[in-house]
Design a protein around this motif. Structure first.
Motif, PDB file in Angstrom:
ATOM      1  N   HIS A   1       0.766  -1.151  -0.140  1.00  0.00           N
ATOM      2  CA  HIS A   1      -0.093   0.058   0.035  1.00  0.00           C
ATOM      3  C   HIS A   1       0.757   1.180  -0.008  1.00  0.00           C
ATOM      4  CE1 HIS A   1      -3.252  -2.623   1.176  1.00  0.00           C
ATOM      5  NE2 HIS A   1      -2.664  -3.271   1.745  1.00  0.00           N
ATOM      6  N   LYS A   2       0.310   2.301  -0.714  1.00  0.00           N
ATOM      7  CA  LYS A   2       1.268   3.381  -0.687  1.00  0.00           C
ATOM      8  C   LYS A   2       1.037   4.122   0.459  1.00  0.00           C
ATOM      9  CE  LYS A   2      -1.348   7.146  -2.957  1.00  0.00           C
ATOM     10  NZ  LYS A   2      -2.511   7.490  -1.971  1.00  0.00           N
ATOM     11  N   ILE A   3       2.357   4.674   1.146  1.00  0.00           N
ATOM     12  CA  ILE A   3       2.165   5.595   2.291  1.00  0.00           C
ATOM     13  C   ILE A   3       1.698   6.921   2.269  1.00  0.00           C
ATOM     14  CG2 ILE A   3       3.660   6.400   4.048  1.00  0.00           C
ATOM     15  CD1 ILE A   3       5.399   4.047   3.911  1.00  0.00           C
ATOM     16  N   GLU A   4       0.760   7.021   2.846  1.00  0.00           N
ATOM     17  CA  GLU A   4       0.083   8.336   2.831  1.00  0.00           C
ATOM     18  C   GLU A   4       0.305   9.352   3.967  1.00  0.00           C
ATOM     19  OE1 GLU A   4      -4.640   9.930   2.771  1.00  0.00           O
ATOM     20  OE2 GLU A   4      -4.045   7.976   2.965  1.00  0.00           O
ATOM     21  N   LYS A   5       1.806   9.619   3.949  1.00  0.00           N
ATOM     22  CA  LYS A   5       2.403  10.455   4.936  1.00  0.00           C
ATOM     23  C   LYS A   5       1.717  11.512   5.648  1.00  0.00           C
ATOM     24  CE  LYS A   5       6.884  12.115   6.174  1.00  0.00           C
ATOM     25  NZ  LYS A   5       8.218  12.752   5.928  1.00  0.00           N
ATOM     26  N   LEU A   6       1.502  11.753   6.996  1.00  0.00           N
ATOM     27  CA  LEU A   6       0.874  12.664   7.548  1.00  0.00           C
ATOM     28  C   LEU A   6       1.684  14.195   7.331  1.00  0.00           C
ATOM     29  CD1 LEU A   6      -0.058  10.919  10.709  1.00  0.00           C
ATOM     30  CD2 LEU A   6      -1.673  11.715   9.146  1.00  0.00           C
TER      31      LEU A   6
ATOM     32  N   PHE B   1       5.037   7.246   8.644  1.00  0.00           N
ATOM     33  CA  PHE B   1       3.746   7.826   8.503  1.00  0.00           C
ATOM     34  C   PHE B   1       3.803   9.137   9.056  1.00  0.00           C
ATOM     35  CE2 PHE B   1       2.331   3.828   7.037  1.00  0.00           C
ATOM     36  CZ  PHE B   1       0.993   3.948   6.108  1.00  0.00           C
ATOM     37  N   ASN B   2       5.029   9.438   9.685  1.00  0.00           N
ATOM     38  CA  ASN B   2       5.261  10.892  10.451  1.00  0.00           C
ATOM     39  C   ASN B   2       4.606  10.795  11.922  1.00  0.00           C
ATOM     40  OD1 ASN B   2       6.295  12.972  10.523  1.00  0.00           O
ATOM     41  ND2 ASN B   2       4.901  14.182   9.503  1.00  0.00           N
ATOM     42  N   ALA B   3       4.470   9.682  12.426  1.00  0.00           N
ATOM     43  CA  ALA B   3       3.719   9.558  13.837  1.00  0.00           C
ATOM     44  C   ALA B   3       4.762   8.909  14.696  1.00  0.00           C
ATOM     45  CB  ALA B   3       2.454   8.939  13.862  1.00  0.00           C
ATOM     46  N   GLU B   4       4.603   9.402  16.026  1.00  0.00           N
ATOM     47  CA  GLU B   4       5.585   9.172  17.124  1.00  0.00           C
ATOM     48  C   GLU B   4       4.789   7.871  17.957  1.00  0.00           C
ATOM     49  OE1 GLU B   4       8.817  11.116  20.254  1.00  0.00           O
ATOM     50  OE2 GLU B   4       6.526  11.946  20.037  1.00  0.00           O
ATOM     51  N   GLY B   5       5.484   6.831  18.113  1.00  0.00           N
ATOM     52  CA  GLY B   5       5.203   6.139  19.129  1.00  0.00           C
ATOM     53  C   GLY B   5       6.328   5.567  20.233  1.00  0.00           C
ATOM     54  N   ARG B   6       6.318   5.012  20.968  1.00  0.00           N
ATOM     55  CA  ARG B   6       7.335   4.671  21.975  1.00  0.00           C
ATOM     56  C   ARG B   6       7.300   3.066  22.364  1.00  0.00           C
ATOM     57  NH1 ARG B   6       8.180   8.881  26.647  1.00  0.00           N
ATOM     58  NH2 ARG B   6       6.663   7.824  27.440  1.00  0.00           N
ATOM     59  N   HIS B   7       8.532   2.566  22.881  1.00  0.00           N
ATOM     60  CA  HIS B   7       8.181   1.197  23.410  1.00  0.00           C
ATOM     61  C   HIS B   7       7.731   1.424  24.881  1.00  0.00           C
ATOM     62  CE1 HIS B   7      10.458  -1.655  20.821  1.00  0.00           C
ATOM     63  NE2 HIS B   7      11.229  -0.430  20.354  1.00  0.00           N
TER      64      HIS B   7
ATOM     65  N   VAL C   1      -5.219   7.277   9.906  1.00  0.00           N
ATOM     66  CA  VAL C   1      -4.123   6.761   9.134  1.00  0.00           C
ATOM     67  C   VAL C   1      -3.061   6.145  10.113  1.00  0.00           C
ATOM     68  CG1 VAL C   1      -1.940   7.989   8.110  1.00  0.00           C
ATOM     69  CG2 VAL C   1      -4.325   9.162   7.525  1.00  0.00           C
ATOM     70  N   ILE C   2      -3.044   6.137  11.381  1.00  0.00           N
ATOM     71  CA  ILE C   2      -2.171   5.697  12.275  1.00  0.00           C
ATOM     72  C   ILE C   2      -2.889   4.183  12.212  1.00  0.00           C
ATOM     73  CG2 ILE C   2      -1.821   5.593  14.562  1.00  0.00           C
ATOM     74  CD1 ILE C   2      -1.507   8.695  14.459  1.00  0.00           C
ATOM     75  N   ILE C   3      -3.995   4.164  12.637  1.00  0.00           N
ATOM     76  CA  ILE C   3      -4.797   2.998  12.749  1.00  0.00           C
ATOM     77  C   ILE C   3      -4.480   1.938  11.350  1.00  0.00           C
ATOM     78  CG2 ILE C   3      -6.988   1.549  12.841  1.00  0.00           C
ATOM     79  CD1 ILE C   3      -7.958   4.096  14.483  1.00  0.00           C
ATOM     80  N   ASP C   4      -4.578   2.557  10.142  1.00  0.00           N
ATOM     81  CA  ASP C   4      -4.370   1.746   9.043  1.00  0.00           C
ATOM     82  C   ASP C   4      -2.801   1.400   8.982  1.00  0.00           C
ATOM     83  OD1 ASP C   4      -6.739   1.803   7.963  1.00  0.00           O
ATOM     84  OD2 ASP C   4      -6.594   3.566   6.667  1.00  0.00           O
ATOM     85  N   ALA C   5      -1.946   2.346   9.447  1.00  0.00           N
ATOM     86  CA  ALA C   5      -0.498   2.030   9.552  1.00  0.00           C
ATOM     87  C   ALA C   5      -0.350   0.791  10.175  1.00  0.00           C
ATOM     88  CB  ALA C   5       0.167   3.102   9.807  1.00  0.00           C
TER      89      ALA C   5
END
Ligand SMILES: *Cc1c(COP(=O)(O)O)cnc(C)c1O
Length: 413
Positions: free
Chosen positions: A7-12, A350-356, A403-407
């Motif tokens: 799937h193409k990345i739809e960057k935020l 996708f230009n979103a920040e998560g963390r361990h 977008v994040i959920i799709d990622a």
């Protein structure tokens, strides 16, 4: 490498942060007032006001505004140590030669002050119902170390731990309880606010917390005498004398009246932030209902979290193979499976920040020689392997969250 780029990345367009400050305008008015009235100091109306409002809100008699949550935790540990073991000689920690039971799965700031005071942490595992300290493992720890008189716990990610059970274990063993509510301001357990259960309590207003002063912390207690001590210690331990007279070691831990202005402005928005964070958690839960993952759990009958961070736990069967060293991780992508690192990398694209998840303290090189007590299996290490924090910024739009959920879904394809 396995190819997931079907799937193409739809960057935020703009980055979605894990949890960034959310300002409303009132902060600036109170900061400006400090400036206009020249209370550019560690005294002033903003400080008095937030101490009063926060102690009222949490339901505790006394509050002392400090420079950080870590400073507040240091004051908690020092007070408890003095109460239990008496004053230390100058240059010695008040916990020298003593052990303290501590949450294992938490941020290191919860318990580093034990080491500042030369004490030794005994780490107690988390339970899987709320991801906080396990009262059963805590009881086991007391069986092994019946001489211990101090327990430090944190409420992780804004979810209250099993605080009544924890308190019962502390009371049974005649131990004092320090409650680190840095992540859980506004969360309740049986209708009572977190931060009102411990003998000594620390809050944080660091930039990523549910409300912020850019930095800052607060010490809470019901003991007037102890609150007075913290006021004194945190302002260099000046005695009431015409000159600088010192009986105790001092610290420069007081909060600035400018910072207090930011917090004063934020306080009106705590409930709003909690509602936004809750909506984010619920949208993730709905979005992931067909994935082999769970959202961070809480006791729905007894508690109400503040939903500071939304977290995700991958089912055991859906975890792809991963190899972790102290500083690096490698994993083998697999159809239908994923792991925290893969999701974090994908979110990054996708230009979103998560963390361990917080890495458990018993796995940290600096604390590896400390004892670690668990019940049946090491829950914290398992949560660390399978869990992660999702972007939880309250300014995130529904579109961005979709977008994040799709990622995340993409990672399991
Ligand atoms: C943020 C945090 C702290 C430290 O607070 P600071 O204000 O950053 O010093 C302590 N404990 C926990 C659990 C935290 O999340």
């Amino acid at each position: 490498m396995f190819d997931r780029s079907r799937h193409k990345i739809e960057k935020l367009n703009s980055k979605v942060w894990l949890s960034s400050p959310t300002m409303h305008g009132e902060e600036l008015l109170y900061m400006e007032k400090a400036y206009q009235t020249n209370w550019m100091s560690t005294l002033g109306e903003n400080i008095n006001e937030i101490e009063k409002r926060i102690s009222d809100k949490v339901g505790v008699k006394h509050a002392v505004a400090l420079s950080s949550g870590t400073a507040a935790l240091h004051m908690c540990v020092k007070l408890a140590g003095e109460k239990l073991y008496g004053k230390a000689k100058t240059g010695h920690g008040v916990l020298e030669g003593h052990k303290v039971m501590c949450s294992d799965l938490t941020f290191a700031a919860t318990l580093n002050p034990v080491a500042y005071e030369n004490g030794e942490c005994v780490f107690v595992d988390a339970e899987s119902d709320t991801w906080n300290i396990d009262p059963v493992a805590l009881e086991k720890a007391f069986e092994k170390y019946p001489e211990v008189r101090l327990v430090i716990i944190a409420h992780l990610y804004g979810t209250p731990g099993k605080i009544k059970e924890i308190k019962a274990v502390c009371e049974k063993h005649n131990a004092l309880l320090i409650e680190d509510a840095a992540e859980s301001l506004g969360a309740t357990y049986e209708g009572q606010d977190t931060g009102s259960f411990g003998d000594y309590v620390a809050l944080s207003f660091n930039g990523n917390k549910i409300i912020t002063g850019s930095s800052g912390g607060m010490f809470l207690t019901n003991s007037e005498e102890d609150a007075k001590k913290v006021r004194k210690w945190s302002t260099q331990s000046r005695e009431a004398a015409p000159w600088y007279q010192h009986e105790d070691m001092g610290y420069n831990y007081r909060m600035s009246n400018v910072i207090a202005g930011v917090i004063r402005g934020q306080l009106n928005h705590l409930d709003e932030h909690i509602a936004q964070k809750r909506a984010i958690w619920e949208r993730y839960k709905e979005g992931f209902k067909d994935l082999p993952v769970k959202m961070n759990p809480w006791d729905e009958k007894k508690s109400c979290p503040n939903f500071w961070l939304s977290c995700l736990l991958i089912d055991k069967e859906a975890l792809c193979k991963q190899e972790m060293t102290d500083k690096e991780i490698s994993f083998v992508p697999e159809i239908g499976k994923s792991c925290p690192s893969e999701i974090l990398n994908t979110l990054g694209e996708f230009n979103a920040e998560g963390r361990h998840m917080w890495k458990p303290m018993h796995l940290q090189p600096m604390y590896r020689i400390n004892d670690f007590i668990y019940n049946k299996e090491d829950v914290g290490a398992d949560l660390f392997k399978r869990g992660m924090c999702l972007p939880s910024d309250n300014k995130m739009t529904e579109y961005e969250q979709d977008v994040i959920i799709d990622a995340v879904k993409k990672c399991f394809e």
